[in-house]
Scaffold this motif. Structure first.
Motif, short mmCIF file in Angstrom:
data_model
loop_
_atom_site.label_atom_id
_atom_site.label_comp_id
_atom_site.label_asym_id
_atom_site.label_seq_id
_atom_site.Cartn_x
_atom_site.Cartn_y
_atom_site.Cartn_z
N LYS A 174 -2.48 10.39 4.34
CA LYS A 174 -2.36 9.65 3.09
C LYS A 174 -2.20 8.16 3.40
CE LYS A 174 0.83 10.10 0.06
NZ LYS A 174 2.06 10.52 -0.56
N SER A 175 -3.15 7.66 4.16
CA SER A 175 -2.97 6.31 4.68
C SER A 175 -3.23 5.23 3.63
CB SER A 175 -3.93 6.13 5.84
OG SER A 175 -3.67 4.92 6.46
N SER A 176 -2.40 4.19 3.62
CA SER A 176 -2.63 3.06 2.71
C SER A 176 -3.55 2.09 3.41
CB SER A 176 -1.31 2.36 2.40
OG SER A 176 -0.32 3.31 2.15
N ARG A 177 -4.66 1.80 2.78
CA ARG A 177 -5.66 0.93 3.39
C ARG A 177 -5.59 -0.48 2.80
NH1 ARG A 177 -5.95 2.59 7.34
NH2 ARG A 177 -7.99 1.76 7.84
N GLN A 230 2.60 0.31 12.48
CA GLN A 230 1.32 0.99 12.65
C GLN A 230 1.14 2.06 11.57
OE1 GLN A 230 -0.87 3.50 15.94
NE2 GLN A 230 0.37 1.91 16.88
N THR A 231 -0.08 2.43 11.32
CA THR A 231 -0.33 3.44 10.31
C THR A 231 0.41 4.74 10.66
OG1 THR A 231 -2.07 4.42 8.98
CG2 THR A 231 -2.51 4.34 11.32
N GLY A 232 1.06 5.31 9.67
CA GLY A 232 1.81 6.55 9.89
C GLY A 232 3.22 6.34 10.39
N SER A 233 3.66 5.08 10.51
CA SER A 233 4.99 4.84 11.08
C SER A 233 6.10 4.98 10.04
CB SER A 233 5.04 3.45 11.72
OG SER A 233 4.76 2.45 10.76
N GLY A 234 5.74 5.08 8.77
CA GLY A 234 6.76 5.33 7.75
C GLY A 234 7.03 4.18 6.79
N LYS A 235 6.11 3.21 6.70
CA LYS A 235 6.32 2.06 5.82
C LYS A 235 6.42 2.47 4.35
CE LYS A 235 2.50 0.23 7.14
NZ LYS A 235 2.11 1.33 8.04
N SER A 236 5.42 3.25 3.90
CA SER A 236 5.39 3.63 2.48
C SER A 236 6.59 4.52 2.15
CB SER A 236 4.10 4.34 2.13
OG SER A 236 3.02 3.49 2.38
N TYR A 237 6.98 5.36 3.09
CA TYR A 237 8.15 6.20 2.85
C TYR A 237 9.39 5.31 2.67
CZ TYR A 237 11.58 9.91 3.35
OH TYR A 237 12.61 10.78 3.12
N SER A 238 9.51 4.29 3.52
CA SER A 238 10.66 3.39 3.39
C SER A 238 10.60 2.62 2.07
CB SER A 238 10.70 2.38 4.55
OG SER A 238 10.97 3.03 5.76
N1 LIG Z 1 12.32 8.48 7.46
C1 LIG Z 1 11.47 9.50 7.23
N2 LIG Z 1 11.94 10.75 7.04
C2 LIG Z 1 11.11 11.78 6.82
N3 LIG Z 1 9.75 11.67 6.76
C3 LIG Z 1 9.23 10.45 6.94
C4 LIG Z 1 10.06 9.30 7.19
N4 LIG Z 1 9.27 8.23 7.33
C5 LIG Z 1 8.01 8.69 7.17
N5 LIG Z 1 7.98 10.00 6.95
C6 LIG Z 1 6.77 10.83 6.77
O1 LIG Z 1 5.83 10.39 7.77
C7 LIG Z 1 4.50 10.36 7.24
C8 LIG Z 1 3.90 8.95 7.40
O2 LIG Z 1 4.70 8.05 6.64
P1 LIG Z 1 4.06 6.92 5.70
O3 LIG Z 1 2.93 7.46 4.90
O4 LIG Z 1 5.18 6.29 4.99
O5 LIG Z 1 3.47 5.96 6.82
P2 LIG Z 1 2.82 4.51 6.63
O6 LIG Z 1 3.36 3.68 7.73
O7 LIG Z 1 3.02 4.02 5.25
O8 LIG Z 1 1.30 4.81 6.90
P3 LIG Z 1 0.01 4.01 6.34
O9 LIG Z 1 0.12 2.61 6.77
O10 LIG Z 1 -1.13 4.70 6.99
O11 LIG Z 1 0.03 4.18 4.85
C9 LIG Z 1 4.61 10.81 5.78
O12 LIG Z 1 4.33 12.18 5.73
C10 LIG Z 1 6.08 10.56 5.43
O13 LIG Z 1 6.54 11.43 4.41
#
Ligand SMILES: Nc1ncnc2c1ncn2[C@@H]1O[C@H](COP(=O)(O)OP(=O)(O)OP(=O)(O)O)[C@@H](O)[C@H]1O
Length: 351
Positions: A233-236, A119-127
């Motif tokens: 900072k959501s990826s769309r 889901q959005t914000g779950s941390g995909k882009s961070y991973s």
């Molecule tokens: N393992 C982690 N440790 C610390 N911070 C994290 C971790 N995973 C994610 N975050 C933080 O949580 C927030 C959301 O993460 P991220 O942007 O990666 O989500 P996303 O799933 O890619 O969202 P979207 O799909 O909307 O782009 C960011 O601020 C990111 O830095």
């Protein structure tokens, strides 16, 4: 790739679980001869400062890291996966557990694919990308730059490597080249010789990590992002970083070559559109994202239970990755637990 699911689907109150799925398949000419292996890991991110006061489902991970229990009010749900990575798992460990085996497979001539889903914000882009693209790796550097760095480190001294990259995004079902100065929708085509490909997608030869990183930064800047109510900072869009690796060994008496196609995919976040105070444009984006993720789930389900022809053409994402996805259903290993993965994929789409 595996997951067992309890009968009911849990509604996690906060999107903290992102799935990282990887597959490798032999580089055979005929699709139906490819052999495949898929692995699924779930990664739980830590709570952000703004979330500390929130009422969140508690998540327990078993000591062998193969089982995750989600406690939600009076109910609990158990999932079995290849790897359950808790909130204390750092980026180095995520790379070592999930991506290093893929890189090794690529060096052995396998085609490999890695998806981040959630889901959005779950941390995909961070991973996948992490939060810096400095010239040296940092703890917060994600899978893709680490993969590129390690790729150049790992080239055997007796081999010559040719590395080519492309970087594209799928936004509102249209494909855009992230490494081109001109932003125009590209056509996805199919030919008997080359299979499915993106017409006019730029391909860049690279010979070092720093060169690769320069392209990555360029592409990331171009990637369509927009602020939503759920994630600043959501990826769309779905992004696909592609690497073609060709390793040539010339012993003097013989020349051998291994080729691998690598796809590293950061999927756009699934979301419940009604929850996002969406504008018309955001609503359209959300609908397209959900449609393509639903199609991906459907394709995986059909591949696993052979219940119907997978609807690859229903979304640009599945059409473009058709060959990579198709191989999952045709592995000679009947024990491939893809059916379990599909249920987890479907389950997560509701979270
Ligand atoms: N393992 C982690 N440790 C610390 N911070 C994290 C971790 N995973 C994610 N975050 C933080 O949580 C927030 C959301 O993460 P991220 O942007 O990666 O989500 P996303 O799933 O890619 O969202 P979207 O799909 O909307 O782009 C960011 O601020 C990111 O830095």
């Amino acid at each position: 790739m595996s997951a067992d699911r309890s009968p009911a689907t849990p509604k996690i109150k906060l999107p903290r679980a992102n799935l990282i799925m990887r597959s490798s398949s032999e580089n055979c000419v005929a699709d139906n001869l490819e052999c495949s292996r898929m692995t699924v890991a779930v990664r739980i991110r830590p709570l952000l400062v703004k979330e500390l006061h929130m009422d969140v489902s508690s998540i327990e991970i078993s000591p062998d890291r193969r089982e995750m229990k989600v406690n939600d009010n009076a109910k609990s749900y158990t999932f079995k996966l290849d790897h359950c990575l808790g909130q204390d798992t750092d980026q180095t460990s995520v790379f070592t557990i999930i991506a290093q085996p893929l890189l090794d497979a690529a060096f052995n001539g396998y085609n490999v694919c890695l998806f981040a889903y959630g889901q959005t914000g779950s941390g995909k882009s961070y991973s996948m990308m992490g939060d810096n693209l400095d010239s040296s790796l940092k703890e917060t550097t994600g899978i893709i730059p680490r993969f590129c760095h390690q790729l150049f480190d790992q080239i055997p001294s007796n081999m010559v490597a040719q590395v080519k990259i492309s970087y594209l995004e799928i936004y509102n079902e249209f494909v855009y080249d992230l490494l081109s100065s001109e932003r125009k929708a590209l056509k996805v085509r199919e030919s008997p010789d080359t299979g499915i490909f993106v017409s006019d997608l730029s391909v860049h030869g690279v010979s070092s990590f720093s060169e690769m990183q320069k392209w990555l930064s360029e592409g990331n800047k171009a990637r369509a992002t927009a602020s939503t109510n759920m994630n600043d900072k959501s990826s769309r869009s779905h992004s696909i970083f592609q690497i073609q690796l060709t390793l040539t060994e010339d012993t003097g008496s013989s020349v051998t070559q291994k080729c691998s196609q690598i796809n590293l995919v950061d999927l756009a976040g699934s979301e419940r559109v009604a929850q996002t105070k969406a504008t018309e444009e955001r609503f359209k984006e959300g609908r397209n994202i959900n449609l393509s993720l639903m199609t991906l789930g459907q394709v995986i389900t059909n591949l696993s239970d052979h219940s119907a022809v997978p609807p690859y053409r229903n979304s640009t994402l599945t059409y473009l990755l058709k060959v990579r996805l198709k191989c999952l259903g045709w592995g000679p290993n009947p024990g491939l637990p893809i059916h379990q993965a599909s249920s987890l994929t479907m389950a997560l789409s509701y979270w």
